[in-house]
Design a protein around this motif. Structure first.
Motif, PDB file in Angstrom:
ATOM      1  N   ILE A  30       0.990  -1.251   0.077  1.00  0.00           N
ATOM      2  CA  ILE A  30       0.028   0.016  -0.119  1.00  0.00           C
ATOM      3  C   ILE A  30       0.975   1.063  -0.034  1.00  0.00           C
ATOM      4  O   ILE A  30       0.628   2.199  -0.693  1.00  0.00           O
ATOM      5  CB  ILE A  30      -0.927   0.006   1.545  1.00  0.00           C
ATOM      6  CG1 ILE A  30      -1.634  -1.051   1.054  1.00  0.00           C
ATOM      7  CG2 ILE A  30      -1.629   1.147   1.439  1.00  0.00           C
ATOM      8  CD1 ILE A  30      -2.709  -1.621   2.493  1.00  0.00           C
ATOM      9  N   THR A  31       1.842   1.128   0.922  1.00  0.00           N
ATOM     10  CA  THR A  31       2.782   2.589   0.855  1.00  0.00           C
ATOM     11  C   THR A  31       3.370   2.518  -0.448  1.00  0.00           C
ATOM     12  O   THR A  31       3.801   3.585  -0.737  1.00  0.00           O
ATOM     13  CB  THR A  31       3.597   2.222   1.944  1.00  0.00           C
ATOM     14  OG1 THR A  31       3.234   2.109   3.210  1.00  0.00           O
ATOM     15  CG2 THR A  31       4.878   3.355   2.401  1.00  0.00           C
ATOM     16  N   PHE A  32       4.087   1.501  -1.129  1.00  0.00           N
ATOM     17  CA  PHE A  32       4.681   1.598  -2.286  1.00  0.00           C
ATOM     18  C   PHE A  32       3.931   2.105  -3.369  1.00  0.00           C
ATOM     19  O   PHE A  32       4.410   2.889  -4.284  1.00  0.00           O
ATOM     20  CB  PHE A  32       5.182   0.051  -2.748  1.00  0.00           C
ATOM     21  CG  PHE A  32       6.629   0.062  -1.846  1.00  0.00           C
ATOM     22  CD1 PHE A  32       7.943   0.569  -2.199  1.00  0.00           C
ATOM     23  CD2 PHE A  32       6.552  -1.178  -1.134  1.00  0.00           C
ATOM     24  CE1 PHE A  32       8.917   0.423  -1.417  1.00  0.00           C
ATOM     25  CE2 PHE A  32       7.760  -1.757  -0.552  1.00  0.00           C
ATOM     26  CZ  PHE A  32       9.002  -0.827  -0.451  1.00  0.00           C
ATOM     27  N   LEU A  68      10.085  10.282  -0.022  1.00  0.00           N
ATOM     28  CA  LEU A  68       9.439  10.847   1.124  1.00  0.00           C
ATOM     29  C   LEU A  68       8.314  10.266   1.941  1.00  0.00           C
ATOM     30  O   LEU A  68       8.185  10.265   2.871  1.00  0.00           O
ATOM     31  CB  LEU A  68       9.277  12.665   1.045  1.00  0.00           C
ATOM     32  CG  LEU A  68       8.887  13.192   2.129  1.00  0.00           C
ATOM     33  CD1 LEU A  68       9.977  13.356   3.307  1.00  0.00           C
ATOM     34  CD2 LEU A  68       8.510  14.876   1.722  1.00  0.00           C
ATOM     35  N   VAL A  69       7.463   9.775   0.804  1.00  0.00           N
ATOM     36  CA  VAL A  69       6.282   8.864   1.540  1.00  0.00           C
ATOM     37  C   VAL A  69       6.932   7.892   2.126  1.00  0.00           C
ATOM     38  O   VAL A  69       6.160   7.485   3.328  1.00  0.00           O
ATOM     39  CB  VAL A  69       5.636   8.617   0.176  1.00  0.00           C
ATOM     40  CG1 VAL A  69       4.371   7.792   0.736  1.00  0.00           C
ATOM     41  CG2 VAL A  69       4.744   9.759  -0.352  1.00  0.00           C
ATOM     42  N   ASN A  75       5.851   1.431   9.121  1.00  0.00           N
ATOM     43  CA  ASN A  75       5.816   0.009   8.862  1.00  0.00           C
ATOM     44  C   ASN A  75       7.242  -0.150   7.764  1.00  0.00           C
ATOM     45  O   ASN A  75       8.059  -1.062   7.613  1.00  0.00           O
ATOM     46  CB  ASN A  75       4.888  -0.413   7.731  1.00  0.00           C
ATOM     47  CG  ASN A  75       3.664  -0.593   8.614  1.00  0.00           C
ATOM     48  OD1 ASN A  75       3.659  -0.790   9.753  1.00  0.00           O
ATOM     49  ND2 ASN A  75       2.322  -0.428   7.882  1.00  0.00           N
ATOM     50  N   PHE A  76       7.444   1.046   6.757  1.00  0.00           N
ATOM     51  CA  PHE A  76       8.822   0.845   5.809  1.00  0.00           C
ATOM     52  C   PHE A  76       9.974   1.005   7.134  1.00  0.00           C
ATOM     53  O   PHE A  76      11.017   0.132   6.724  1.00  0.00           O
ATOM     54  CB  PHE A  76       8.623   2.009   4.934  1.00  0.00           C
ATOM     55  CG  PHE A  76      10.048   2.125   4.136  1.00  0.00           C
ATOM     56  CD1 PHE A  76       9.799   1.343   2.856  1.00  0.00           C
ATOM     57  CD2 PHE A  76      10.857   2.721   4.489  1.00  0.00           C
ATOM     58  CE1 PHE A  76      11.053   1.400   2.080  1.00  0.00           C
ATOM     59  CE2 PHE A  76      12.303   2.776   3.513  1.00  0.00           C
ATOM     60  CZ  PHE A  76      11.921   2.378   2.308  1.00  0.00           C
ATOM     61  N   ILE A  77      10.101   1.913   7.820  1.00  0.00           N
ATOM     62  CA  ILE A  77      11.123   1.891   8.738  1.00  0.00           C
ATOM     63  C   ILE A  77      11.420   0.723   9.599  1.00  0.00           C
ATOM     64  O   ILE A  77      12.314   0.302   9.664  1.00  0.00           O
ATOM     65  CB  ILE A  77      10.849   3.057   9.541  1.00  0.00           C
ATOM     66  CG1 ILE A  77      10.605   4.449   8.906  1.00  0.00           C
ATOM     67  CG2 ILE A  77      11.735   3.379  10.715  1.00  0.00           C
ATOM     68  CD1 ILE A  77      11.751   4.809   8.320  1.00  0.00           C
TER      69      ILE A  77
END
Length: 275
Positions: A30-32, A68-69, A75-77
């Motif tokens: 979702i983030t990607f 930046l997103v 979750n990415f971190i």
């Protein structure tokens, strides 16, 4: 109209597929996806609105926007185990991009008007921040509920405003920017969103009944402001849509204009426990 309906069906199906896979199997997808559309949105803004013709220059801004997103996503971190530097990454990335933007503007100062300078140096941050808030809302543990509220404030309100305005609209809301929008339509759109908010409150057993209804009115107005703001930018440069990426609908920013202003406000209300 046929093209518009087909495009909407394909777009909705794809978004639902991404959300389903993200919620059930791999949240980062979702983030990607949001990072990707953020980058595409910046690219179409710089190319078609700011009229920056060199693709490489616009691509750098797109990459910055997408990264930046990602760097603002918890979750990415956690997934890439970079929590120790998580607070520094967005700042570092923004400083590097701003320095790059200054170099580009100085090197091509004869080609960069004030509008281009502002668009290239500032808009990538603002757009990325809006998409980052959208990502945080969706990836929250009650993300589907908040996502439905967000869609309600943006799309349901807009649809309700369109139909009510078509039948009962007499008083123009902002004729210089958007001649078809009416006061009656705006009221109808807000009323439609209140009804949907009540339905969502009942389905998800939310305890924030009164504040959510008040927030519905406020965020519908914020969404209308975002839509008018985006329209004013297009009107200034004489274009109908930000791009023709989505047949019958325009570009990424044409679809997310109101959401980009609603998302930060909604995220703030969620964080403070208002809704």
């Amino acid at each position: 109209m046929k093209t518009r309906i087909i495009s909407a069906a394909v777009m909705i199906s794809f978004v639902v597929a991404v959300l389903t896979v993200g919620k059930l199997y791999f949240p980062l997808i979702i983030t990607f996806f949001i990072a990707l559309i953020s980058g595409v949105g910046i690219y179409e803004l710089l190319r078609n609105v700011a009229k920056i013709q060199e693709r490489s220059i616009s691509l750098v801004a797109s990459v910055y926007s997408g990264l930046l997103v990602l760097f603002l996503d918890k979750n990415f971190i956690e997934y890439f185990c970079i929590s120790k530097v998580s607070s520094k990454l967005p700042v570092f990335l923004s400083i590097v991009y701003f320095i790059f933007a200054v170099i580009v503007i100085l090197y091509k100062h004869k080609e960069f008007s004030l509008e281009k300078i502002f668009a290239y140096s500032a808009f990538p941050f603002f757009v990325s921040f809006g998409f980052s808030c959208l990502d945080s809302i969706i990836c929250d543990h009650k993300g589907i509920y908040y996502l439905l509220l967000l869609v309600n404030f943006a799309s349901i309100c807009d649809t309700g405003a369109y139909f009510v305005g078509s039948f009962f609209g007499k008083h123009k809301l902002c004729p210089q920017i958007s001649p078809k929008k009416t006061v009656e339509g705006a009221i109808g759109g807000i009323a439609s969103s209140i009804v949907i908010s009540v339905v969502l409150i009942i389905i998800y057993s939310s305890t924030h009944i009164f504040t959510t209804i008040i927030a519905t009115v406020i965020l519908c107005i914020v969404g209308m402001m975002g839509d008018l703001f985006a329209s004013s930018i297009k009107r200034c440069v004489g274009i109908k849509d930000y791009s023709n990426l989505i047949p019958g609908h325009g570009g990424i920013l044409d679809r997310f204009d109101s959401m980009l202003l609603i998302s930060p406000v909604l995220y703030m209300l969620i964080e403070f426990g208002v809704i």
